[in-house]
Design a protein around this motif. Structure first.
Motif, PDB file in Angstrom:
ATOM      1  N   ILE A 211       2.310  14.322   6.435  1.00 44.87           N
ATOM      2  CA  ILE A 211       3.374  14.481   5.460  1.00 44.87           C
ATOM      3  C   ILE A 211       3.643  13.153   4.743  1.00 44.87           C
ATOM      4  N   VAL A 212       3.848  13.232   3.424  1.00 44.50           N
ATOM      5  CA  VAL A 212       4.132  12.046   2.605  1.00 44.50           C
ATOM      6  C   VAL A 212       5.407  12.292   1.810  1.00 44.50           C
ATOM      7  N   HIS A 213       6.396  11.408   1.995  1.00 44.37           N
ATOM      8  CA  HIS A 213       7.657  11.484   1.245  1.00 44.37           C
ATOM      9  C   HIS A 213       7.723  10.445   0.131  1.00 44.37           C
ATOM     10  N   TRP A 214       6.986   9.332   0.279  1.00 44.87           N
ATOM     11  CA  TRP A 214       7.042   8.249  -0.697  1.00 44.87           C
ATOM     12  C   TRP A 214       5.671   7.613  -0.875  1.00 44.87           C
ATOM     13  N   ILE A 215       5.494   6.928  -2.011  1.00 49.29           N
ATOM     14  CA  ILE A 215       4.228   6.259  -2.305  1.00 49.29           C
ATOM     15  C   ILE A 215       4.528   4.852  -2.817  1.00 49.29           C
ATOM     16  N   GLU A 216       3.822   3.884  -2.270  1.00 46.38           N
ATOM     17  CA  GLU A 216       3.938   2.492  -2.721  1.00 46.38           C
ATOM     18  C   GLU A 216       2.610   2.055  -3.333  1.00 46.38           C
ATOM     19  N   SER A 217       2.673   1.432  -4.519  1.00 48.27           N
ATOM     20  CA  SER A 217       1.483   0.969  -5.226  1.00 48.27           C
ATOM     21  C   SER A 217       1.322  -0.533  -5.052  1.00 48.27           C
ATOM     22  N   LYS A 218       0.138  -0.964  -4.599  1.00 45.24           N
ATOM     23  CA  LYS A 218      -0.156  -2.387  -4.446  1.00 45.24           C
ATOM     24  C   LYS A 218      -1.452  -2.704  -5.197  1.00 45.24           C
ATOM     25  N   ALA A 219      -1.341  -3.444  -6.294  1.00 46.66           N
ATOM     26  CA  ALA A 219      -2.515  -3.820  -7.082  1.00 46.66           C
ATOM     27  C   ALA A 219      -3.143  -5.072  -6.488  1.00 46.66           C
ATOM     28  N   SER A 220      -3.581  -4.955  -5.245  1.00 50.18           N
ATOM     29  CA  SER A 220      -4.163  -6.084  -4.525  1.00 50.18           C
ATOM     30  C   SER A 220      -4.997  -5.540  -3.375  1.00 50.18           C
ATOM     31  N   PHE A 221      -5.664  -6.442  -2.661  1.00 48.44           N
ATOM     32  CA  PHE A 221      -6.414  -6.070  -1.463  1.00 48.44           C
ATOM     33  C   PHE A 221      -5.507  -6.211  -0.246  1.00 48.44           C
ATOM     34  N   GLY A 222      -5.621  -5.294   0.677  1.00 48.54           N
ATOM     35  CA  GLY A 222      -4.812  -5.348   1.888  1.00 48.54           C
ATOM     36  C   GLY A 222      -5.544  -6.034   3.026  1.00 48.54           C
ATOM     37  N   ASP A 223      -5.229  -7.308   3.261  1.00 46.42           N
ATOM     38  CA  ASP A 223      -5.805  -8.001   4.413  1.00 46.42           C
ATOM     39  C   ASP A 223      -4.772  -8.045   5.535  1.00 46.42           C
ATOM     40  N   ASP A 224      -5.133  -8.641   6.659  1.00 45.06           N
ATOM     41  CA  ASP A 224      -4.253  -8.639   7.829  1.00 45.06           C
ATOM     42  C   ASP A 224      -2.894  -9.258   7.526  1.00 45.06           C
TER      43      ASP A 224
END
Length: 300
Positions: free
Chosen positions: A209-222
């Motif tokens: 289930i998804v209630h919200w969405i976050e947009s990240k214009a970047s790479f996800g590193d640790d």
């Protein structure tokens, strides 16, 4: 694109010897031709920023600043046509834009007999033609346009790219006729810390289930993902329920390990969204004839 941790580590190790100049993009693309340039640049930028944070204190001592400034004055006078500041920044492994800021700040202290205001300093970095010394103005400009990680030009580009991907996300939602509230609407409703999108009707993605969405214009590193989890994502989860984070430039695949706890990662807008209406239709078609909820009348 998603990268395995081994792939990410290989790229990160290669970036250790690179400087934040335009040439580094070509070198990265030549070394890793199967990865997108946007992903490679984002990985490099994150790695370089971590490198600068570890070493910046060495460059900010009064002794170091004075040494850099005296050297700039000497070399700029001897070779006024050369990119003195840019070469110096690369030699001492400091971001050209940060080197420009140090030298401009020191120059303004000489000119104004005091520490310049941050607004004056920022305005001159954004518009070097405001600098009264033409040679210094040229050197500041060279540093700004040749730095792909720091500086006013990079900040402007990052802001524009972030806005572009938020618009892309809204367009994708509208194409699917999904009802949502964006960050601006949520702020007017009194929310102080919100994701980019709240879905007015939850959906399912990959069975979650998804209630919200976050947009990240970047790479996800640790490091960045851990920071976002602690400062943003878990607070969204506490307030709005489970959600989806889109890292448009990819992420380390192993980081997508919180799905059962309510935070899912994707590198693009998901195509396998199941809406409440679709779920209802599927359920109705799955009902055997004659059972409660079936769309077929029971035999008399």
């Amino acid at each position: 694109m998603k990268l395995s941790r081994a792939e990410y580590n290989e790229i990160a190790k290669f970036t250790e010897k690179l400087r934040p100049t335009r040439q580094c993009l070509r070198m990265l693309k030549e070394r890793f031709p199967s990865h997108s340039q946007s992903t490679l640049l984002s990985v490099f930028s994150l790695q370089y920023q971590k490198r600068i944070k570890r070493t910046i204190f060495r460059h900010h001592t009064p002794e170091a600043i004075e040494t850099y400034y005296k050297r700039y004055q000497t070399e700029a006078q001897t070779h006024p046509a050369d990119p003195v500041l840019l070469d110096m920044a690369n030699e001492v492994d400091l971001s050209p834009a940060l080197m420009a800021r140090l030298i401009l700040d020191r120059f303004l202290q000489d000119s104004n007999s005091g520490t310049p205001s941050k607004s004056v300093l920022n305005s001159m970095l954004k518009e070097p033609s405001l600098i009264p010394d033409q040679t210094l103005a040229k050197n500041i400009y060279q540093c700004t346009i040749n730095d792909c990680c720091y500086g006013p030009l990079v900040d402007c580009i990052k802001h524009a790219i972030g806005q572009e991907h938020e618009v892309l996300l809204r367009d994708k939602l509208k194409e699917r006729n999904m009802s949502f509230l964006d960050e601006t609407q949520l702020r007017t409703m009194g929310y102080d810390k919100t994701p980019d999108i709240i879905l007015e009707v939850p959906v399912a993605v990959d069975g979650h289930i998804v209630h919200w969405i976050e947009s990240k214009a970047s790479f996800g590193d640790d490091y960045s993902h851990r920071t976002y989890l602690n400062e943003q994502f878990w607070s969204y989860w506490n307030r709005f329920g489970p959600g989806l984070v889109i890292y448009w430039y990819g992420f380390i695949a192993e980081l997508d390990c919180q799905r059962d706890r309510g935070i899912m990662l994707k590198e693009c807008f998901p195509e396998d969204i199941v809406t409440l209406y679709q779920a209802g239709q599927t359920h109705a078609h799955a009902q055997p004839r004659g059972e409660p909820g079936s769309s077929q009348p029971s035999p008399q």
